[in-house]
Motif scaffolding. Structure first.
Motif, PDB file in Angstrom:
ATOM      1  N   SER A 109      -9.041  15.311   5.169  1.00  0.00           N
ATOM      2  CA  SER A 109      -8.498  15.110   6.502  1.00  0.00           C
ATOM      3  C   SER A 109      -7.200  15.875   6.648  1.00  0.00           C
ATOM      4  CB  SER A 109      -8.257  13.614   6.718  1.00  0.00           C
ATOM      5  OG  SER A 109      -7.716  13.375   7.988  1.00  0.00           O
ATOM      6  N   ILE A 110      -7.000  16.443   7.823  1.00  0.00           N
ATOM      7  CA  ILE A 110      -5.725  17.098   8.109  1.00  0.00           C
ATOM      8  C   ILE A 110      -5.149  16.529   9.398  1.00  0.00           C
ATOM      9  CG2 ILE A 110      -6.142  19.238   6.838  1.00  0.00           C
ATOM     10  CD1 ILE A 110      -6.962  20.568   9.455  1.00  0.00           C
ATOM     11  N   ASN A 111      -3.839  16.619   9.505  1.00  0.00           N
ATOM     12  CA  ASN A 111      -3.104  16.119  10.673  1.00  0.00           C
ATOM     13  C   ASN A 111      -3.373  14.645  10.932  1.00  0.00           C
ATOM     14  OD1 ASN A 111      -1.856  18.620  11.270  1.00  0.00           O
ATOM     15  ND2 ASN A 111      -3.751  19.333  12.176  1.00  0.00           N
ATOM     16  N   THR A 112      -3.455  13.876   9.870  1.00  0.00           N
ATOM     17  CA  THR A 112      -3.632  12.430   9.969  1.00  0.00           C
ATOM     18  C   THR A 112      -2.729  11.781   8.920  1.00  0.00           C
ATOM     19  OG1 THR A 112      -5.444  12.424   8.366  1.00  0.00           O
ATOM     20  CG2 THR A 112      -6.067  12.612  10.691  1.00  0.00           C
ATOM     21  N   ASN A 113      -2.710  10.472   8.914  1.00  0.00           N
ATOM     22  CA  ASN A 113      -2.034   9.715   7.862  1.00  0.00           C
ATOM     23  C   ASN A 113      -3.090   8.936   7.105  1.00  0.00           C
ATOM     24  OD1 ASN A 113       0.698  10.437   8.440  1.00  0.00           O
ATOM     25  ND2 ASN A 113       0.596   9.122  10.223  1.00  0.00           N
ATOM     26  N   CYS A 114      -2.740   8.434   5.950  1.00  0.00           N
ATOM     27  CA  CYS A 114      -3.694   7.618   5.213  1.00  0.00           C
ATOM     28  C   CYS A 114      -2.980   6.504   4.470  1.00  0.00           C
ATOM     29  CB  CYS A 114      -4.551   8.447   4.284  1.00  0.00           C
ATOM     30  SG  CYS A 114      -3.718   9.045   2.820  1.00  0.00           S
ATOM     31  N   ILE A 115      -3.765   5.514   4.116  1.00  0.00           N
ATOM     32  CA  ILE A 115      -3.283   4.362   3.365  1.00  0.00           C
ATOM     33  C   ILE A 115      -4.200   4.207   2.170  1.00  0.00           C
ATOM     34  CG2 ILE A 115      -2.995   1.852   3.407  1.00  0.00           C
ATOM     35  CD1 ILE A 115      -2.746   2.124   6.498  1.00  0.00           C
ATOM     36  N   HIS A 116      -3.608   4.030   1.000  1.00  0.00           N
ATOM     37  CA  HIS A 116      -4.404   3.638  -0.154  1.00  0.00           C
ATOM     38  C   HIS A 116      -3.669   2.528  -0.876  1.00  0.00           C
ATOM     39  CE1 HIS A 116      -2.604   7.269  -2.454  1.00  0.00           C
ATOM     40  NE2 HIS A 116      -2.263   7.405  -1.213  1.00  0.00           N
ATOM     41  N   THR A 117      -4.426   1.717  -1.570  1.00  0.00           N
ATOM     42  CA  THR A 117      -3.846   0.504  -2.141  1.00  0.00           C
ATOM     43  C   THR A 117      -3.016   0.800  -3.371  1.00  0.00           C
ATOM     44  OG1 THR A 117      -5.860   0.064  -3.392  1.00  0.00           O
ATOM     45  CG2 THR A 117      -5.655  -1.002  -1.258  1.00  0.00           C
ATOM     46  N   ALA A 118      -1.945   0.038  -3.464  1.00  0.00           N
ATOM     47  CA  ALA A 118      -1.076   0.120  -4.626  1.00  0.00           C
ATOM     48  C   ALA A 118      -0.978  -1.253  -5.280  1.00  0.00           C
ATOM     49  CB  ALA A 118       0.315   0.579  -4.204  1.00  0.00           C
ATOM     50  N   ASN A 119      -1.517  -2.239  -4.606  1.00  0.00           N
ATOM     51  CA  ASN A 119      -1.380  -3.631  -5.012  1.00  0.00           C
ATOM     52  C   ASN A 119      -2.773  -4.250  -5.053  1.00  0.00           C
ATOM     53  OD1 ASN A 119      -1.015  -6.448  -4.962  1.00  0.00           O
ATOM     54  ND2 ASN A 119       0.957  -6.243  -3.920  1.00  0.00           N
ATOM     55  N   ALA A 137       0.841  -1.195   0.000  1.00  0.00           N
ATOM     56  CA  ALA A 137       0.000   0.000   0.000  1.00  0.00           C
ATOM     57  C   ALA A 137       0.878   1.247   0.000  1.00  0.00           C
ATOM     58  CB  ALA A 137      -0.908   0.007   1.224  1.00  0.00           C
ATOM     59  N   ILE A 138       0.234   2.368  -0.219  1.00  0.00           N
ATOM     60  CA  ILE A 138       0.915   3.656  -0.130  1.00  0.00           C
ATOM     61  C   ILE A 138       0.492   4.294   1.189  1.00  0.00           C
ATOM     62  CG2 ILE A 138       1.150   5.946  -1.166  1.00  0.00           C
ATOM     63  CD1 ILE A 138       0.348   4.548  -3.860  1.00  0.00           C
ATOM     64  N   VAL A 139       1.470   4.686   1.978  1.00  0.00           N
ATOM     65  CA  VAL A 139       1.220   5.323   3.265  1.00  0.00           C
ATOM     66  C   VAL A 139       1.739   6.747   3.163  1.00  0.00           C
ATOM     67  CG1 VAL A 139       1.663   5.236   5.747  1.00  0.00           C
ATOM     68  CG2 VAL A 139       1.585   3.106   4.425  1.00  0.00           C
ATOM     69  N   GLN A 140       0.883   7.711   3.498  1.00  0.00           N
ATOM     70  CA  GLN A 140       1.320   9.102   3.422  1.00  0.00           C
ATOM     71  C   GLN A 140       0.517   9.986   4.361  1.00  0.00           C
ATOM     72  OE1 GLN A 140      -0.317   9.388  -0.851  1.00  0.00           O
ATOM     73  NE2 GLN A 140      -0.120  11.512  -0.228  1.00  0.00           N
ATOM     74  N   ALA A 141       1.050  11.144   4.627  1.00  0.00           N
ATOM     75  CA  ALA A 141       0.340  12.136   5.426  1.00  0.00           C
ATOM     76  C   ALA A 141      -0.773  12.749   4.582  1.00  0.00           C
ATOM     77  CB  ALA A 141       1.295  13.223   5.899  1.00  0.00           C
ATOM     78  N   THR A 142      -1.860  13.124   5.230  1.00  0.00           N
ATOM     79  CA  THR A 142      -2.950  13.777   4.503  1.00  0.00           C
ATOM     80  C   THR A 142      -2.721  15.273   4.366  1.00  0.00           C
ATOM     81  OG1 THR A 142      -4.219  14.003   6.544  1.00  0.00           O
ATOM     82  CG2 THR A 142      -4.680  12.071   5.161  1.00  0.00           C
ATOM     83  N   SER A 143      -1.751  15.788   5.115  1.00  0.00           N
ATOM     84  CA  SER A 143      -1.353  17.188   4.978  1.00  0.00           C
ATOM     85  C   SER A 143      -0.030  17.378   5.692  1.00  0.00           C
ATOM     86  CB  SER A 143      -2.404  18.128   5.588  1.00  0.00           C
ATOM     87  OG  SER A 143      -2.493  17.935   6.991  1.00  0.00           O
ATOM     88  N   THR A 144       0.720  18.354   5.241  1.00  0.00           N
ATOM     89  CA  THR A 144       1.893  18.780   5.992  1.00  0.00           C
ATOM     90  C   THR A 144       1.395  19.735   7.075  1.00  0.00           C
ATOM     91  OG1 THR A 144       2.270  20.715   4.598  1.00  0.00           O
ATOM     92  CG2 THR A 144       3.347  18.637   3.925  1.00  0.00           C
ATOM     93  N   ALA A 145       2.253  20.089   8.012  1.00  0.00           N
ATOM     94  CA  ALA A 145       1.857  21.038   9.062  1.00  0.00           C
ATOM     95  C   ALA A 145       1.481  22.388   8.445  1.00  0.00           C
ATOM     96  CB  ALA A 145       2.982  21.204  10.072  1.00  0.00           C
ATOM     97  N   SER A 146       2.251  22.834   7.451  1.00  0.00           N
ATOM     98  CA  SER A 146       1.937  24.132   6.825  1.00  0.00           C
ATOM     99  C   SER A 146       0.636  24.063   6.025  1.00  0.00           C
ATOM    100  CB  SER A 146       3.091  24.631   5.959  1.00  0.00           C
ATOM    101  OG  SER A 146       3.332  23.772   4.885  1.00  0.00           O
ATOM    102  N   GLU A 147       0.381  22.921   5.364  1.00  0.00           N
ATOM    103  CA  GLU A 147      -0.888  22.773   4.639  1.00  0.00           C
ATOM    104  C   GLU A 147      -2.060  22.782   5.617  1.00  0.00           C
ATOM    105  OE1 GLU A 147       0.098  20.093   0.689  1.00  0.00           O
ATOM    106  OE2 GLU A 147      -0.094  19.084   2.622  1.00  0.00           O
ATOM    107  N   ALA A 148      -1.920  22.071   6.722  1.00  0.00           N
ATOM    108  CA  ALA A 148      -3.003  22.032   7.713  1.00  0.00           C
ATOM    109  C   ALA A 148      -3.318  23.434   8.208  1.00  0.00           C
ATOM    110  CB  ALA A 148      -2.631  21.118   8.881  1.00  0.00           C
ATOM    111  N   ASP A 149      -2.284  24.224   8.446  1.00  0.00           N
ATOM    112  CA  ASP A 149      -2.483  25.600   8.886  1.00  0.00           C
ATOM    113  C   ASP A 149      -3.165  26.430   7.802  1.00  0.00           C
ATOM    114  OD1 ASP A 149      -2.120  27.640  10.892  1.00  0.00           O
ATOM    115  OD2 ASP A 149      -0.570  28.494   9.594  1.00  0.00           O
ATOM    116  N   GLU A 150      -2.701  26.282   6.564  1.00  0.00           N
ATOM    117  CA  GLU A 150      -3.294  27.017   5.439  1.00  0.00           C
ATOM    118  C   GLU A 150      -4.745  26.587   5.199  1.00  0.00           C
ATOM    119  OE1 GLU A 150      -3.725  29.520   2.103  1.00  0.00           O
ATOM    120  OE2 GLU A 150      -2.183  29.531   3.656  1.00  0.00           O
TER     121      GLU A 150
END
Length: 174
Positions: A128-138, A32-45
């Motif tokens: 979503s902000i200030n979270t992580n997410c998983i989406h499938t790659a396989n 799977a792909i694991v990534q943040a749903t926002s950076t800290a600066s994006e969450a603030d913006e």
């Protein structure tokens, strides 16, 4: 034996169990792909573009994520000191990459919890902000299967064994 030289395992009485699990499993990043749903600066913006009476996507954060579900509409969403019951993010104001991520099927993971908690957004209905997410790659692993795995007692046990030394006040994991 363990990835990234995780030293928390030395506090565990279950080293042999953890080593056996690791030897028989694929890593989440392999399936799977694991990534943040926002950076800290994006969450603030992006917080500037959250309100209740606008068009966009419902938005959740760590405080509105439980195992398998969201408490959107029940638990208040804090945004710049303001409590919102049903917050919406104007996604026309966010980057195209984030907009595509938010509108895709994903598992949104709480960043601060007593155990691993993830909510399956199978229709891409939530930003979503200030979270992580998983989406499938396989294609061998469905998003529903991964949601079950993320919320399992086994994964919380493994996470606890690896990171128990990093618990915060109240027993919360980051």
């Amino acid at each position: 034996t363990l990835p990234d030289c995780l030293w928390g395992i030395i506090l565990s009485n279950n080293v042999s169990i953890i080593e056996k699990i690791f030897s028989k499993c694929k890593t989440l990043e392999e399936v799977a792909i694991v990534q943040a749903t926002s950076t800290a600066s994006e969450a603030d913006e992006y917080s500037k573009y959250i309100d209740e009476n606008i068009k966009g996507l419902a938005i959740i954060n760590t405080g509105t994520i439980d195992r398998y579900s969201t408490t959107y509409g029940f638990n208040k969403f804090m945004n710049k000191g303001k409590k919102l019951e049903k917050p919406i993010l104007d996604i026309t104001k966010v980057s195209e990459n984030r907009r595509n991520l938010y509108k895709s099927p994903k598992i949104i993971i709480a960043k601060l919890a007593l155990r691993v908690e993830g909510f399956l957004d199978d229709k891409g209905s939530y930003a979503s902000i200030n979270t992580n997410c998983i989406h499938t790659a396989n294609k061998d692993y469905s998003i529903e299967y991964l949601a079950g795995l993320v919320n399992s007692k086994l994964l919380s046990f493994i996470y606890s064994e690896l990171f128990s030394g990093l618990k915060m006040s109240g027993g919360y994991f980051q």
